[in-house]
Design a protein around this motif. Structure first.
Motif, short mmCIF file in Angstrom:
data_model
loop_
_atom_site.label_atom_id
_atom_site.label_comp_id
_atom_site.label_asym_id
_atom_site.label_seq_id
_atom_site.Cartn_x
_atom_site.Cartn_y
_atom_site.Cartn_z
N GLY A 378 0.82 -1.18 0.00
CA GLY A 378 -0.09 0.03 0.03
C GLY A 378 1.03 1.24 0.02
N ARG A 379 0.42 2.35 0.90
CA ARG A 379 0.95 3.38 0.86
C ARG A 379 2.62 3.65 1.13
NH1 ARG A 379 -2.36 6.81 5.32
NH2 ARG A 379 -4.03 6.16 3.52
N ALA A 380 2.91 2.66 2.05
CA ALA A 380 4.30 2.59 2.21
C ALA A 380 5.08 2.34 0.92
CB ALA A 380 4.61 1.41 3.07
N GLY A 381 4.84 1.35 0.19
CA GLY A 381 5.63 1.04 -1.12
C GLY A 381 5.46 2.11 -2.06
N LEU A 382 4.23 2.70 -2.06
CA LEU A 382 4.17 4.02 -2.88
C LEU A 382 5.45 5.08 -2.51
CD1 LEU A 382 2.48 5.65 -5.07
CD2 LEU A 382 1.13 6.55 -3.30
#
Length: 431
Positions: A378-382
């Motif tokens: 999710g956002r951590a990867g983005l």
């Protein structure tokens, strides 16, 4: 936990985020990604600047954006900064809420002449969209043709007709207001292939034309059907036609807003730039279809604005319906884990509120089709990918700082003076 990426921060995007919040509660994380540093899409850049009450719906979206499990990710262009395939690897579901920001073309000769403008570009120009600030519409001629019989055509005609004083309280850009101040337009012709009973204009917006300071709407009495035929119309259309009947007896003013019904544009002519629209007189058949009569005439126009609909821009690798001008989908599903909502799903139809059922339907589909335990980043990867590519994201808190700077520089009577370039928006964050 479900991780959801929504591409586009307009009404469809925020209604989808709201629906996902209500359905999944704390078991969801939603990133709303937009290529601009500012949210709200159509609300900021499409709704007419003198319709501030409509723009008030943004307060509902702000309530969604300020929750912990929804994040605005501005200044990120999907396809340039990150791909759809990469988003697929990071999120359980990717929802395309990109709207339909590109104009449909007329498909006639002369459409590429200088002075012929799409409504998306013209509306973006006076609403401050960074992509259209170099437009320089030709406002020094006496005549404009607005092609289309929907509310966008009304917006364009009304904006061209108003005095500076009538824009008090609006958020039109100062550059557009100054250019309109200098305009020498005396006649605006609104052109439509069908007749008064087939217009898509809504009565409230149509009725506004009767209250302009220096402009008066005009309808040829001979274009109006017999009055007793109005009784079969849907109530909203009947109210609109009642306005048109009133326009047939309106007193003239400095600017004439002429409705030209039963007129199909066949080409645009001019010596190096638009000077006239050649139209063919049409007639309706028993089923409401349109055919030409082989009777042609010219409408003088040094500027022509197309208001005939919009298209969703394609994204590489995403199935696209060329004919409909939207993503190819079945009830909002494009492929496994990939969805479309709003105009990107159904084409440019309906009102702002029509996007809310779309968002609810897609949230329900995600709940049915995708489990919550994939373990995706999710956002951590983005954030990891964007940081590696030196892409600086703009958060909702950053946007509130931009908004505050706009309000602080507002002229008297206006809610804000918009920043109209990416550089200005981003520089406001450094102040």
């Amino acid at each position: 936990m479900r991780h959801i990426a929504i591409i586009g921060s307009g009404p469809a995007g925020y209604y989808t985020a709201e629906a996902c919040q209500k359905l999944f509660g704390e078991a969801v994380r939603i990133d709303i990604i937009d290529q601009l540093p500012v949210p709200y899409g159509l609300i900021r850049f499409g709704v007419a600047p003198d319709h501030q009450s409509i723009k008030g719906v943004a307060r509902r979206y702000e309530a969604v954006a300020l929750t912990d499990n929804v994040r605005f990710v501005g200044n990120v262009c999907v396809g340039r900064d990150i791909s759809i395939d990469e988003l697929h690897t990071l999120y359980d579901a990717v929802v395309l809420a990109t709207g339909a920001p590109h104009d449909r073309s007329l498909g006639i000769a002369g459409e590429d002449l200088p002075g012929v403008i799409g409504s998306a570009a013209f509306v973006g120009w006076y609403n401050g969209h960074p992509d259209f600030q170099e437009l320089a519409p030709p406002l020094s001629g006496p005549a404009v043709a607005v092609i289309g019989m929907g509310n966008v055509a009304l917006d364009v005609a009304r904006i061209l007709s108003k005095t500076r004083a009538e824009f008090a309280g609006s958020d039109i850009t100062e550059a557009a207001l100054t250019a309109l101040d200098r305009a020498t337009i005396s006649r605006i012709t609104i052109v439509g292939r069908r007749g008064p009973h087939q217009i898509a204009m809504t009565p409230k917006e149509l009725g506004e034309l009767a209250h302009l300071d220096r402009a008066a709407p005009m309808v040829e009495p001979g274009d109006l059907p017999p009055a007793d035929a109005d009784s079969a119309l849907e109530p909203g259309v009947r109210k609109s036609v009642a306005h048109l009947r009133d326009f047939a007896t309106a007193a003239p003013k400095a600017i004439t807003l002429a409705f030209d019904f039963f007129a199909a544009p066949v080409r645009i002519e001019g010596d190096g730039r638009a000077e006239r629209v050649i139209v063919e007189r049409t007639r309706l058949d028993a089923l409401g279809g349109v055919s030409g009569t082989r009777e042609f005439y010219a409408i003088p126009a040094t500027m022509v604005v197309r208001c005939i609909g919009y298209r969703t821009p394609p994204i590489p690798g995403v199935a696209y319906d060329e004919r409909a001008g939207r993503f190819a989908n079945q009830e909002g599903r494009i492929a496994e884990g990939l969805y479309a909502v709003g105009w990107a799903r159904r084409g440019p139809t309906g009102t702002i509120g029509t996007n809310r059922p779309d968002g609810i339907a897609i949230a329900d589909r995600i709940g049915t089709e995708i489990s919550g335990g994939s373990g995706r980043e999710g956002r951590a990867g983005l954030d990891r990918i964007l940081s590696a590519r030196a892409v600086d994201i703009v958060t909702f808190r950053d946007w509130k700082r931009i908004e505050a700077a706009e309000i602080a520089r507002a002229r008297a009577g206006a809610p804000r003076e918009k920043f109209t370039s990416m550089a200005a928006m981003l520089s406001a964050l450094a102040e």
